[in-house]
Design a protein around this motif. Sequence first.
Motif, PDB file in Angstrom:
ATOM      1  N   MET A 174       0.853  -1.176   0.000  1.00  0.00           N
ATOM      2  CA  MET A 174       0.000   0.000   0.000  1.00  0.00           C
ATOM      3  C   MET A 174       0.899   1.240   0.000  1.00  0.00           C
ATOM      4  N   THR A 175       0.580   2.187  -0.843  1.00  0.00           N
ATOM      5  CA  THR A 175       1.375   3.406  -0.918  1.00  0.00           C
ATOM      6  C   THR A 175       0.820   4.455   0.034  1.00  0.00           C
ATOM      7  N   ALA A 176       1.574   5.513   0.217  1.00  0.00           N
ATOM      8  CA  ALA A 176       1.122   6.614   1.070  1.00  0.00           C
ATOM      9  C   ALA A 176      -0.144   7.232   0.490  1.00  0.00           C
ATOM     10  N   ASP A 177      -0.231   7.301  -0.848  1.00  0.00           N
ATOM     11  CA  ASP A 177      -1.427   7.857  -1.485  1.00  0.00           C
ATOM     12  C   ASP A 177      -2.660   7.011  -1.172  1.00  0.00           C
ATOM     13  N   ASP A 178      -2.508   5.674  -1.141  1.00  0.00           N
ATOM     14  CA  ASP A 178      -3.620   4.790  -0.808  1.00  0.00           C
ATOM     15  C   ASP A 178      -4.096   5.036   0.622  1.00  0.00           C
ATOM     16  N   SER A 179      -3.166   5.177   1.549  1.00  0.00           N
ATOM     17  CA  SER A 179      -3.508   5.421   2.949  1.00  0.00           C
ATOM     18  C   SER A 179      -4.211   6.761   3.106  1.00  0.00           C
ATOM     19  N   PHE A 180      -3.704   7.785   2.422  1.00  0.00           N
ATOM     20  CA  PHE A 180      -4.294   9.114   2.506  1.00  0.00           C
ATOM     21  C   PHE A 180      -5.699   9.112   1.919  1.00  0.00           C
ATOM     22  N   GLY A 181      -5.910   8.345   0.856  1.00  0.00           N
ATOM     23  CA  GLY A 181      -7.217   8.273   0.212  1.00  0.00           C
ATOM     24  C   GLY A 181      -8.303   7.744   1.135  1.00  0.00           C
ATOM     25  N   ARG A 182      -7.947   6.925   2.088  1.00  0.00           N
ATOM     26  CA  ARG A 182      -8.929   6.386   3.036  1.00  0.00           C
ATOM     27  C   ARG A 182      -9.591   7.482   3.862  1.00  0.00           C
ATOM     28  N   LEU A 183      -8.892   8.586   4.051  1.00  0.00           N
ATOM     29  CA  LEU A 183      -9.454   9.674   4.841  1.00  0.00           C
ATOM     30  C   LEU A 183     -10.715  10.235   4.205  1.00  0.00           C
ATOM     31  N   TYR A 184     -10.867  10.053   2.916  1.00  0.00           N
ATOM     32  CA  TYR A 184     -12.034  10.562   2.193  1.00  0.00           C
ATOM     33  C   TYR A 184     -13.113   9.494   2.008  1.00  0.00           C
ATOM     34  N   ASP A 185     -12.850   8.292   2.475  1.00  0.00           N
ATOM     35  CA  ASP A 185     -13.797   7.178   2.350  1.00  0.00           C
ATOM     36  C   ASP A 185     -14.783   7.229   3.521  1.00  0.00           C
ATOM     37  N   ASP A 186     -16.071   7.451   3.219  1.00  0.00           N
ATOM     38  CA  ASP A 186     -17.101   7.550   4.263  1.00  0.00           C
ATOM     39  C   ASP A 186     -17.246   6.276   5.085  1.00  0.00           C
ATOM     40  N   ASP A 187     -16.821   5.148   4.534  1.00  0.00           N
ATOM     41  CA  ASP A 187     -16.997   3.869   5.227  1.00  0.00           C
ATOM     42  C   ASP A 187     -15.747   3.397   5.965  1.00  0.00           C
ATOM     43  N   TYR A 188     -14.660   4.132   5.858  1.00  0.00           N
ATOM     44  CA  TYR A 188     -13.421   3.735   6.524  1.00  0.00           C
ATOM     45  C   TYR A 188     -13.516   4.043   8.020  1.00  0.00           C
ATOM     46  N   PRO A 189     -13.288   3.042   8.879  1.00  0.00           N
ATOM     47  CA  PRO A 189     -13.416   3.237  10.337  1.00  0.00           C
ATOM     48  C   PRO A 189     -12.215   3.982  10.922  1.00  0.00           C
ATOM     49  N   ALA A 190     -12.227   5.291  10.781  1.00  0.00           N
ATOM     50  CA  ALA A 190     -11.074   6.102  11.137  1.00  0.00           C
ATOM     51  C   ALA A 190     -11.101   6.650  12.562  1.00  0.00           C
ATOM     52  N   TYR A 191     -12.248   6.599  13.234  1.00  0.00           N
ATOM     53  CA  TYR A 191     -12.390   7.296  14.510  1.00  0.00           C
ATOM     54  C   TYR A 191     -12.575   6.335  15.677  1.00  0.00           C
ATOM     55  N   THR A 192     -11.796   6.566  16.729  1.00  0.00           N
ATOM     56  CA  THR A 192     -11.950   5.779  17.950  1.00  0.00           C
ATOM     57  C   THR A 192     -13.247   6.194  18.646  1.00  0.00           C
ATOM     58  N   MET A 193     -13.671   5.416  19.598  1.00  0.00           N
ATOM     59  CA  MET A 193     -14.896   5.740  20.328  1.00  0.00           C
ATOM     60  C   MET A 193     -14.762   7.090  21.036  1.00  0.00           C
ATOM     61  N   GLY A 194     -13.650   7.330  21.672  1.00  0.00           N
ATOM     62  CA  GLY A 194     -13.454   8.598  22.372  1.00  0.00           C
ATOM     63  C   GLY A 194     -13.496   9.790  21.435  1.00  0.00           C
ATOM     64  N   ARG A 195     -12.836   9.657  20.301  1.00  0.00           N
ATOM     65  CA  ARG A 195     -12.821  10.738  19.311  1.00  0.00           C
ATOM     66  C   ARG A 195     -14.215  10.943  18.726  1.00  0.00           C
TER      67      ARG A 195
END
Length: 115
Positions: free
Chosen positions: A1-22
Amino acid sequence: MTADDSFGRLYDDDYPAYTMGRAAAMLGTTQGFLRAIGEVGLITPLRSAGGHRRYSRYQLRIAARARELVDQGTPIESACRIVILEDQLEEAQRVNAEYRRATGSAGPADATAAA
């Protein structure tokens, strides 16, 4: 996976990016509220390798709508059911619009105007 692929996840509405606290902080609610709407079945957070709940932006939008209803005095179970029905209606309307575009058929307003 490239850095661009990882960064692209930030724009994916279904990517589980947030912890419960956040997620709770972003919604201005408690972690208990997130657990409660999970128990009712409104959202099912993904779990990290360590077993921690992770939420997507889509799930946060759903949770925010439920919180609005609860803040207005709607019981949590009822608020969750309302949000589920609203989501189902929105999806059905989207599918109907796609079908009308694909077939070139008139929508309900167009059909009555043509009659």
